[in-house]
Design an enzyme around this catalytic site. Structure first.
Site, short mmCIF file in Angstrom:
data_model
loop_
_atom_site.label_atom_id
_atom_site.label_comp_id
_atom_site.label_asym_id
_atom_site.label_seq_id
_atom_site.Cartn_x
_atom_site.Cartn_y
_atom_site.Cartn_z
N SER A 166 10.98 0.39 -6.45
CA SER A 166 11.02 -0.51 -5.30
C SER A 166 10.00 -1.63 -5.34
CB SER A 166 10.87 0.30 -4.00
OG SER A 166 12.04 1.03 -3.75
N LYS A 226 11.53 -4.95 -5.15
CA LYS A 226 11.98 -5.59 -3.92
C LYS A 226 11.31 -6.93 -3.64
CE LYS A 226 13.67 -1.45 -1.47
NZ LYS A 226 13.85 -0.59 -2.65
N TYR A 278 13.31 1.73 6.28
CA TYR A 278 13.24 1.32 4.88
C TYR A 278 14.53 1.71 4.17
CZ TYR A 278 11.09 0.76 0.26
OH TYR A 278 10.77 0.36 -1.02
N GLU A 323 4.50 -6.09 2.09
CA GLU A 323 4.00 -5.54 3.35
C GLU A 323 2.55 -5.97 3.50
OE1 GLU A 323 4.88 -1.39 2.74
OE2 GLU A 323 7.01 -1.83 2.47
N LYS A 329 2.83 -3.28 -2.28
CA LYS A 329 4.15 -2.64 -2.38
C LYS A 329 4.08 -1.55 -3.42
CE LYS A 329 8.42 -2.07 -1.23
NZ LYS A 329 8.27 -0.64 -1.58
N THR A 330 4.60 -0.38 -3.05
CA THR A 330 4.77 0.71 -4.00
C THR A 330 6.18 0.68 -4.57
OG1 THR A 330 5.50 2.22 -2.26
CG2 THR A 330 3.13 2.18 -2.75
N GLY A 331 6.39 1.43 -5.64
CA GLY A 331 7.72 1.56 -6.21
C GLY A 331 7.81 2.81 -7.06
N SER A 332 8.96 3.47 -7.02
CA SER A 332 9.15 4.69 -7.79
C SER A 332 10.59 4.81 -8.24
CB SER A 332 8.80 5.93 -6.95
OG SER A 332 7.50 5.89 -6.45
#
Length: 386
Positions: free
Chosen positions: A83, A86, A169, A291, A334-337
């Site tokens: 993510s 995004k 989300y 964010e 922003k995180t993402g996984s």
């Protein structure tokens, strides 16, 4: 020696005296002391860390890209970023507005006539990009497997909330924004990302579909029991969580967000749109992809903003009218996984400071935030008290 030098005043003093080599050694020691315990605790095979501070890039690499062939991680190893894709999708959508292809106030039905008569017809593209369309879920249901079933899902979907009142989300939400932005620009989404956006940002080794020639640099992700994983294809996967990239390229993206002056004017406007605040959700301000938080910020507040509750539960949202331009002291993150990868990016424009962490294991967001917060505090005197 380490206890005395691993402080911000010592690091700044060395930099001021021009002792770049010593300052780099201290920074390496600080990053090592932060990252190595995280890798050991969460059994992470490899990590790539990249820092930009006052325009200078620093790279720190750990472990291996794949366990069956112990090739060391480098700044050019390809990771799935989930993510964290995004903000890139949002930048493409903002670029579509900057070039006159759409406006974020357009309705989804204007760009996909097949939605007419559905509950999504009048949801705005901004609602889709800020997860405020009315409660679209985190993922598509399992029976959504092709374009026809996806359209049927969108046409049958019923909102839980009035648009603009809650944030939930959602991959189907921002994924649809990416799809409609690409439709407005007249080319497939992967083509626009790989042929237009990535080159404009200087991201020369970033992909939606990794080319065969680049596969040797593509890390394997790993499950909790260290089984190799790569992302599973799904509807709107490219738009919502499909980027594969390097620490070097992601740092270029962060640097473009910190200092977009060298980009073309349309892309500068697009980046400004992604930084704009559109909804307040607790202590977080929802931008387009990014964010936002007031800065400096405590570890606990930043972890709370990236908690499972923020990802999995609907949250009341207050629309900012007019949208809020970027305050002087703001942190963006922003995180993402994916199943086998974990990523995080954070930057603070007022400090000209940014950080990227890419790992080939999906480890908890709280651990990512803690590590990043510690490194930021080592570089910024304004954060050291937090």
């Amino acid at each position: 020696m380490y206890a005395k030098l691993n402080t911000l005043p010592a690091l700044l003093a060395l930099l001021a005296l021009g002792s770049a080599a010593h300052a780099d050694d201290i920074l390496q020691t600080r990053v090592d002391a932060t990252i190595r315990p995280v890798m050991a605790e969460h059994d992470i095979a490899g990590m790539a860390v990249a820092i930009t501070h006052n325009g200078q890039a620093h790279y720190f690499n750990y472990g291996v890209a794949r366990l069956d062939d112990p090739q060391p991680v480098s700044s050019d190893t390809l990771f799935e970023i989930g993510s964290l894709s995004k903000p890139l999708t949002a930048t493409l959508a903002a670029l579509a507005q900057a070039t006159g292809k759409l406006t974020l106030t357009d309705s989804a039905g204007q760009h996909w006539p097949e939605l007419q008569g559905s509950q999504l017809e009048h949801a705005s593209l901004l609602n889709l990009g800020t997860y405020t369309a009315g409660g679209l879920p985190l993922q598509f249901p399992d029976n959504v497997t092709d374009p026809a079933s996806m359209l049927d899902y969108y046409r049958q979907w019923q909102p839980e909330y009035a648009a603009g009142t809650h944030r939930r989300y959602s991959n189907p939400s921002i994924g649809l924004l990416g799809m409609l932005a690409a439709k407005s620009m007249g080319k497939p989404f992967p083509t626009l990302m790989e042929g237009t956006l990535f080159p404009a940002l200087g991201m020369s080794h970033s992909y939606i579909q990794v080319p065969t020639a680049q596969l040797p640099r593509y890390a394997f992700g790993y499950s909790k029991d260290n089984q190799p994983l790569r992302v599973t294809p799904g509807m709107l996967d490219a738009e919502a969580y499909g980027v594969k990239t390097t620490a070097r390229d992601m740092l270029r993206f962060v640097q473009a967000n910190l200092n977009p002056a060298g980009l073309n004017k349309d892309l500068q406007r697009a980046i400004a749109m992604t930084h704009t605040g559109y909804y307040r959700v607790g202590e977080m301000t929802q931008g387009l992809g990014w964010e936002r938080y007031p800065y400096p910020i405590s570890l606990e507040r930043l972890q709370a903003g990236n908690s499972p509750a923020m990802a999995l539960e609907s949250q009341p949202a207050t629309r900012l009218a007019p949208p809020e331009s970027e305050p002087s002291d703001t942190l963006f993150n922003k995180t993402g996984s994916t199943g086998g990868f974990g990523a995080y990016a954070v930057f603070v424009p007022s400090q000209n400071l940014g950080l990227v962490m890419l790992a080939n294991k999906n480890y908890p967001n709280a651990a990512r935030i803690k590590a990043a917060h510690a490194i930021l505090n080592a570089l910024d005197k304004n954060a050291a008290q937090y």
